[in-house]
Design an enzyme around this catalytic site. Structure first.
Site, short mmCIF file in Angstrom:
data_model
loop_
_atom_site.label_atom_id
_atom_site.label_comp_id
_atom_site.label_asym_id
_atom_site.label_seq_id
_atom_site.Cartn_x
_atom_site.Cartn_y
_atom_site.Cartn_z
CB THR A 32 -0.91 0.03 1.24
OG1 THR A 32 -1.66 -1.19 1.28
CG2 THR A 32 -1.87 1.21 1.16
CE LYS A 42 -4.86 -1.38 1.42
NZ LYS A 42 -5.37 -2.58 2.04
CE LYS A 83 2.04 1.91 4.71
NZ LYS A 83 1.38 0.93 3.85
P1 NAP Z 1 5.64 -6.46 7.16
O1 NAP Z 1 5.38 -7.72 7.91
O2 NAP Z 1 6.46 -5.40 7.81
O3 NAP Z 1 6.31 -6.86 5.76
C1 NAP Z 1 7.08 -6.01 4.96
C2 NAP Z 1 8.34 -6.78 4.61
O4 NAP Z 1 9.07 -6.04 3.65
C3 NAP Z 1 9.25 -6.95 5.84
O5 NAP Z 1 9.61 -8.31 5.94
C4 NAP Z 1 10.44 -6.07 5.50
O6 NAP Z 1 11.69 -6.54 5.94
C5 NAP Z 1 10.43 -6.10 3.99
N1 NAP Z 1 11.11 -4.94 3.42
C6 NAP Z 1 10.91 -3.64 3.67
N2 NAP Z 1 11.72 -2.89 2.91
C7 NAP Z 1 12.44 -3.75 2.17
C8 NAP Z 1 13.43 -3.59 1.19
N3 NAP Z 1 13.86 -2.35 0.83
N4 NAP Z 1 13.95 -4.70 0.63
C9 NAP Z 1 13.54 -5.91 1.00
N5 NAP Z 1 12.59 -6.15 1.92
C10 NAP Z 1 12.05 -5.06 2.49
O7 NAP Z 1 4.26 -5.79 6.73
P2 NAP Z 1 2.95 -6.45 6.10
O8 NAP Z 1 1.90 -6.49 7.13
O9 NAP Z 1 3.30 -7.68 5.33
O10 NAP Z 1 2.52 -5.27 5.11
C11 NAP Z 1 3.21 -5.02 3.89
C12 NAP Z 1 2.44 -3.95 3.11
O11 NAP Z 1 1.12 -4.43 2.84
C13 NAP Z 1 2.27 -2.63 3.84
O12 NAP Z 1 2.35 -1.57 2.93
C14 NAP Z 1 0.87 -2.74 4.44
O13 NAP Z 1 0.30 -1.46 4.64
C15 NAP Z 1 0.17 -3.54 3.36
N6 NAP Z 1 -0.97 -4.35 3.80
C16 NAP Z 1 -0.92 -5.06 4.95
C17 NAP Z 1 -2.02 -5.83 5.31
C18 NAP Z 1 -2.04 -6.64 6.60
O14 NAP Z 1 -3.14 -7.05 7.03
N7 NAP Z 1 -0.89 -6.93 7.21
C19 NAP Z 1 -3.15 -5.88 4.49
C20 NAP Z 1 -3.14 -5.18 3.30
C21 NAP Z 1 -2.05 -4.41 2.96
P3 NAP Z 1 12.02 -6.78 7.48
O15 NAP Z 1 11.60 -8.19 7.71
O16 NAP Z 1 13.49 -6.56 7.60
O17 NAP Z 1 11.20 -5.78 8.26
#
Ligand code: NAP
Length: 348
Positions: free
Chosen positions: A100, A175, A243
């Site tokens: 997102t 979104k 965010k």
């Molecule tokens: P998350 O668990 O923090 O996953 C993001 C992953 O991306 C982390 O493992 C992070 O690494 C990795 N990352 C960040 N920057 C990077 C880079 N430059 N190179 C490589 N890897 C990188 O978060 P999430 O819940 O999966 O959410 C991810 C996105 O989806 C967000 O934008 C969120 O708003 C959106 N979203 C989430 C949900 C939900 O229910 N969780 C639903 C819809 C949308 P690290 O492991 O080192 O932190």
């Protein structure tokens, strides 16, 4: 010309990315993964995914590259850095951002990819961690169905519904509309729980009333029971919803409109993040209505509120700021002279 899609790169194997990549792997594609923290990819490696040491290495011979990182700044790094995907992915590759993120950044990436003979589009998702685990996510796509046809078979491995908004950035904008509605629904159910609790009536029965009428929402159905049970594990982290609301408010400023519900929700989620709840699930919002001792027991610290505003300003867009800081919900380029910070929570 149709591309035979076999090789997939997946960058960002966190809460959402890991199960999504797992479905792609289960469908028989050859998957290479990269994540900032390698250990979060171990489960996928055990199932047969290959590891790469950088986004560029992961993308080198991939037909489709997915990104599911945290913030727009992460997206910007992964795509637009000198060794980013725009330069390093192979010609003709599809670059699909599931994060997102900012609509404008999605347009920039689309245009930059086009110049390099690659196809990039925004494809944020909804459905939460459970939807990712079940492979039933809803995809919100900044491309037309016709244009996306070559990659639909891969997308179908982890989604149940797909909405096409036809233009670059259209998926992200839609979104953000979803997120402002979600944020207000969460404030709505948190208010309702507080009113019921303080009135001394049965809170769970109130939630049942809401569910049987029009006062309920997807959020009150799935998240309010977690709030009541004191289960604050993410799910969806509070800092990510903050965010998203910041991005929507930034867009509202561009459009010269006011989103009062989103303003209120931003204030509350920002407060939650400031006092230590940023990596809790969004359902921890209800803690803000509780006694200080209850908050402390859950790991929050009210003394942190408004700290660090002066010397150590954090704008929550997810990147470290240098002296020339421009805050922007995580999208820090292309601002005009009159750019103002859109983090909406204090003077800088
Ligand atoms: P998350 O668990 O923090 O996953 C993001 C992953 O991306 C982390 O493992 C992070 O690494 C990795 N990352 C960040 N920057 C990077 C880079 N430059 N190179 C490589 N890897 C990188 O978060 P999430 O819940 O999966 O959410 C991810 C996105 O989806 C967000 O934008 C969120 O708003 C959106 N979203 C989430 C949900 C939900 O229910 N969780 C639903 C819809 C949308 P690290 O492991 O080192 O932190």
């Amino acid at each position: 010309m149709t591309l035979q899609i076999k090789k997939i790169a997946f960058i960002g194997t966190g809460i959402m990315g890991a199960p999504i990549a797992g479905h792609i792997l289960d469908a028989g594609y050859d998957v290479t993964v990269y994540n900032r923290t390698r250990e979060k990819a171990e489960g996928l490696l055990a199932k047969g995914a290959h590891w790469a040491d950088s986004p560029a290495e992961a993308a080198a011979d991939a037909d489709v590259v997915f990104t599911m990182v945290g913030y727009p700044t992460d997206v910007e790094d992964v795509y637009l850095a000198t060794d980013g995907l725009i330069r390093t992915a192979k010609k003709g590759a599809w670059l699909i951002d599931l994060t997102t993120s900012s609509p404008q950044l999605a347009r920039d990436i689309h245009d930059a990819a086009e110049v390099e003979d690659k196809h990039a589009f925004d494809c944020p998702v909804t459905g939460g961690e459970q939807g990712a685990v079940d492979g039933t996510l809803t995809l919100i796509m900044g491309i037309s169905e016709q244009e996306a046809a070559p990659v639909l078979p891969v997308l179908e491995t982890f989604s149940a519904k797909r909405f096409f908004f036809d233009v670059p950035g259209g998926g992200q904008t839609a979104k953000l509309c979803n997120q402002v509605s979600l944020a207000s629904c969460m404030v709505g159910y948190a208010d309702a729980i507080a009113l019921a609790e303080q009135s001394g009536i049965d809170v769970e029965r109130v939630l049942e009333v809401m569910a049987s009428g029009t006062g309920g929402s997807g959020a009150s159905k799935t998240l309010a029971p977690k709030s009541l049970a004191g289960d604050y594990k993410p799910g969806f982290m509070a800092e990510h919803l903050r965010k998203d609301i910041a991005l929507a408010l930034q867009r509202s400023e561009d459009l010269d409109i006011t989103l009062p519900g989103a303003e209120t929700a931003f204030t509350l989620f920002d407060m939650l993040c400031q006092i230590g709840g940023s990596r809790m699930g969004t359902q921890a919002l209800t803690l803000l209505y509780q006694e200080e001792a209850t908050c402390a027991a859950a790991g929050l610290d009210w003394s942190l509120l408004d700290q660090g505003e002066d010397d150590d300003h954090e704008c929550h867009c997810g990147h470290d700021h240098a002296a020339d800081h421009e805050c922007c919900g995580g999208h820090h380029h292309d601002h005009g002279d009159d750019h103002e910070c859109h983090c909406h929570h204090h003077d800088h």
